[in-house]
Design a protein around this motif. Structure first.
Motif, PDB file in Angstrom:
ATOM      1  N   GLU A  60      32.016  63.626  21.933  1.00 53.35           N
ATOM      2  CA  GLU A  60      32.884  63.104  22.998  1.00 53.35           C
ATOM      3  C   GLU A  60      34.063  64.039  23.226  1.00 53.35           C
ATOM      4  OE1 GLU A  60      34.083  59.103  22.385  1.00 53.35           O
ATOM      5  OE2 GLU A  60      32.054  58.278  22.567  1.00 53.35           O
ATOM      6  N   GLU A  61      34.647  64.519  22.120  1.00 52.91           N
ATOM      7  CA  GLU A  61      35.805  65.392  22.239  1.00 52.91           C
ATOM      8  C   GLU A  61      35.451  66.674  22.980  1.00 52.91           C
ATOM      9  OE1 GLU A  61      39.208  67.459  19.355  1.00 52.91           O
ATOM     10  OE2 GLU A  61      37.315  66.739  18.495  1.00 52.91           O
ATOM     11  N   ARG A  62      34.312  67.292  22.608  1.00 50.60           N
ATOM     12  CA  ARG A  62      33.919  68.546  23.238  1.00 50.60           C
ATOM     13  C   ARG A  62      33.541  68.341  24.692  1.00 50.60           C
ATOM     14  NH1 ARG A  62      35.248  72.681  24.889  1.00 50.60           N
ATOM     15  NH2 ARG A  62      33.714  74.243  25.483  1.00 50.60           N
ATOM     16  N   PHE A  63      32.882  67.239  25.006  1.00 55.07           N
ATOM     17  CA  PHE A  63      32.495  66.956  26.386  1.00 55.07           C
ATOM     18  C   PHE A  63      33.739  66.847  27.264  1.00 55.07           C
ATOM     19  CE2 PHE A  63      31.005  64.389  29.942  1.00 55.07           C
ATOM     20  CZ  PHE A  63      29.740  64.908  30.183  1.00 55.07           C
ATOM     21  N   VAL A  64      34.755  66.139  26.776  1.00 59.10           N
ATOM     22  CA  VAL A  64      36.004  65.988  27.528  1.00 59.10           C
ATOM     23  C   VAL A  64      36.695  67.337  27.685  1.00 59.10           C
ATOM     24  CG1 VAL A  64      38.322  64.980  27.463  1.00 59.10           C
ATOM     25  CG2 VAL A  64      36.322  63.574  26.904  1.00 59.10           C
ATOM     26  N   GLU A  65      36.786  68.096  26.588  1.00 59.23           N
ATOM     27  CA  GLU A  65      37.432  69.417  26.644  1.00 59.23           C
ATOM     28  C   GLU A  65      36.736  70.325  27.648  1.00 59.23           C
ATOM     29  OE1 GLU A  65      39.057  69.845  22.030  1.00 59.23           O
ATOM     30  OE2 GLU A  65      37.246  70.905  22.689  1.00 59.23           O
ATOM     31  N   LEU A  66      35.423  70.313  27.620  1.00 62.29           N
ATOM     32  CA  LEU A  66      34.649  71.183  28.504  1.00 62.29           C
ATOM     33  C   LEU A  66      34.904  70.823  29.969  1.00 62.29           C
ATOM     34  CD1 LEU A  66      32.499  73.423  28.580  1.00 62.29           C
ATOM     35  CD2 LEU A  66      30.759  71.650  28.459  1.00 62.29           C
ATOM     36  N   PHE A  67      34.903  69.548  30.270  1.00 59.70           N
ATOM     37  CA  PHE A  67      35.179  69.122  31.640  1.00 59.70           C
ATOM     38  C   PHE A  67      36.585  69.575  32.063  1.00 59.70           C
ATOM     39  CE2 PHE A  67      36.975  66.089  34.671  1.00 59.70           C
ATOM     40  CZ  PHE A  67      36.025  66.138  35.677  1.00 59.70           C
ATOM     41  N   GLN A  68      37.550  69.388  31.184  1.00 61.74           N
ATOM     42  CA  GLN A  68      38.927  69.763  31.515  1.00 61.74           C
ATOM     43  C   GLN A  68      39.064  71.277  31.697  1.00 61.74           C
ATOM     44  OE1 GLN A  68      40.944  67.893  28.215  1.00 61.74           O
ATOM     45  NE2 GLN A  68      41.218  65.949  29.327  1.00 61.74           N
ATOM     46  N   GLU A  69      38.336  72.056  30.877  1.00 59.84           N
ATOM     47  CA  GLU A  69      38.385  73.515  31.017  1.00 59.84           C
ATOM     48  C   GLU A  69      37.809  73.979  32.353  1.00 59.84           C
ATOM     49  OE1 GLU A  69      36.169  74.868  27.678  1.00 59.84           O
ATOM     50  OE2 GLU A  69      37.692  74.265  26.211  1.00 59.84           O
ATOM     51  N   LEU A  70      36.769  73.303  32.808  1.00 55.19           N
ATOM     52  CA  LEU A  70      36.088  73.730  34.029  1.00 55.19           C
ATOM     53  C   LEU A  70      36.644  73.086  35.295  1.00 55.19           C
ATOM     54  CD1 LEU A  70      32.320  73.861  32.970  1.00 55.19           C
ATOM     55  CD2 LEU A  70      34.105  75.571  32.691  1.00 55.19           C
ATOM     56  N   GLN A  71      37.431  72.042  35.151  1.00 62.36           N
ATOM     57  CA  GLN A  71      37.897  71.297  36.315  1.00 62.36           C
ATOM     58  C   GLN A  71      38.619  72.167  37.353  1.00 62.36           C
ATOM     59  OE1 GLN A  71      40.217  67.822  35.370  1.00 62.36           O
ATOM     60  NE2 GLN A  71      39.707  66.831  37.314  1.00 62.36           N
TER      61      GLN A  71
END
Length: 440
Positions: free
Chosen positions: A97-108
């Motif tokens: 969950e943590e990595r999925f959220v981080e990845l979305f935020q990095e690419l947003q």
């Protein structure tokens, strides 16, 4: 905000970008996005998988073989059963969950640039970019990538697969892909790229002709089930089947596959050929490697036994081709004397054909709905079912959990060991049932 709230917020933001089953015939948005991201999909070889039925299971089988070779593998499949994170796996596990959220935020920020320049990115385009970025960062040695729908205009097609796998093609999503098998095959053939190897599962003749024409046009090598590779022998076994498989480089005997049905044996042969096509040299894979890999394969929601006494099976079949394979496997592998079906389908599917295929093996049917807004209304589904089964064999229930309880009760009225429940009609139905029945 808690981590659980973060993941819900991110998933909601992605879903707000639309529905994944609509095809917009352009790759401009996803191509612009991966350009901004530095072409992450080019950082690793890709085994690209398209087809109507068997894509996700074949992807899991390919992954199992590659991981048994001690390779780091990324797997991108769709749709999910429980969490959106299930679509993007590294080393056999979904992103945290943590990595999925981080990845979305990095690419947003990149999503917003593309939204403004090319038009709003779709749900599936965002997830595809996230998968490619996750795989490049890991980094993986190879990615196994399943198309969402179609092939030519699918967001995953910005990747050039070293191996293109086409699983069996039949009628599905005709409003988007075309009215006949040949047209649908033309869309799916779009993943076959110049210089690649096309691994073709057994196809009906119109699809085979289109696929072979595509391989000739782009100069791809071709391997066909039933000619260059295939299933030499299969026998039923406790919990699955035992296979002798002919690959592209060797014959592999006494391979236990813990899945049911001739279609799963075909998927195994196709997966094996795909991995052999990717492997340098002419030497076959190790017999023990192949046996160990296939013995570990799971395929959630595909003829998955989730409970015993009575036996409850969850299956994601949602089109006539898939349902035909399911029925053959249930008949061959279980031999129920009394089978109760729980059915919830999407309104845009060939519902009548699905019901007609089920009728000969089903004692009674309980129709209901799943959690999707696309689900057919249970009363309408009941009317269709009555036309096939007759009034006395049809029950209608507004909730899936209640429908399952009713079906189990009906099965309990017969012989405990000869009775079963089949929950089917949609990937969403299978996913909902797995959650309700707490399948692992």
């Amino acid at each position: 905000m808690t981590e659980a709230q973060d993941i819900r917020t991110v998933e909601a933001a992605i879903r707000a970008r639309g529905v994944e089953w609509e095809i917009d015939p352009t790759l401009d948005r996803i191509a612009g996005l991966v350009d901004l991201l530095g072409q992450p999909q080019a950082a690793f070889p890709v085994i690209h998988i398209a087809g109507t039925n068997g894509k996700s299971t074949t992807a899991r089988m390919v992954e199992a073989l590659l991981r048994e070779r001690n390779l780091r593998v990324g797997r991108y499949t769709s749709p999910e059963f429980a969490s959106m994170r299930d679509r993007i796996c590294v080393d056999g596990a979904p992103l945290s969950e943590e990595r999925f959220v981080e990845l979305f935020q990095e690419l947003q920020p990149y999503f917003e640039i593309v939204d403004q320049k090319y038009g709003r990115l779709s749900f599936f385009e965002v997830l595809t970019a996230m998968a490619f970025a996750a795989f490049a960062e890991a980094p993986v040695d190879i990615a196994v990538v399943e198309t969402g729908m179609g092939g030519r205009w699918d967001a995953t097609n910005v990747a050039d697969g070293t191996v293109a796998v086409i699983t069996p093609i039949s009628l599905d999503h005709t409003e988007y892909l075309g009215p006949d098998v040949a047209t649908i095959a033309g869309e799916k053939a779009g993943i076959i790229k110049p210089g690649s190897t096309a691994v073709l599962a057994q196809q009906v003749l119109p699809a085979a002709e289109v696929l072979l024409r595509r391989t000739a046009e782009v100069g791809a090598l071709v391997a066909r089930e039933g000619l260059e590779f295939g299933v030499l022998r299969r026998e039923l076994a406790m919990g699955g089947q035992v296979l002798d498989l002919r690959g592209l480089k060797g014959v592999y005997e006494e391979v236990f596959l813990p899945l049911y049905g001739a279609h799963q044996a075909g998927n195994a042969a196709t997966a094996l050929a795909a991995v052999e096509a990717l492997t340098a040299g002419e030497d076959p894979l190790s017999d023990e490697l192949v046996r160990q890999a296939f013995a570990q394969v799971t395929s959630p929601g595909r003829l998955e036994v989730v409970r015993r006494g009575p036996t409850v099976i969850v299956d994601a079949s949602h089109n006539p081709g898939g349902m035909e394979a399911t029925i053959d496997a249930v008949t061959e592998s279980f031999g129920f004397t009394r089978l109760i079906a729980v059915v919830a389908v999407m309104a845009d599917k060939d519902v009548d054909a699905i019901l007609e295929l089920l009728e000969p093996i089903v004692t009674e049917i309980v129709v209901t709905r799943n959690s999707s807004p696309r689900a057919m209304d249970p009363d309408e589904l009941a009317q269709r079912a009555v036309g096939v089964f007759g009034q006395e064999r049809v029950q209608v229930c507004l909730r899936l959990d209640d429908a399952i309880d009713i079906a189990v009760g009906l099965a309990d009225e017969g012989d405990e060991f000869g009775s079963g429940v089949l929950i089917t009609g949609s990937v969403v139905t299978a996913g909902d049932a797995r959650i309700l029945l707490r399948a692992s």
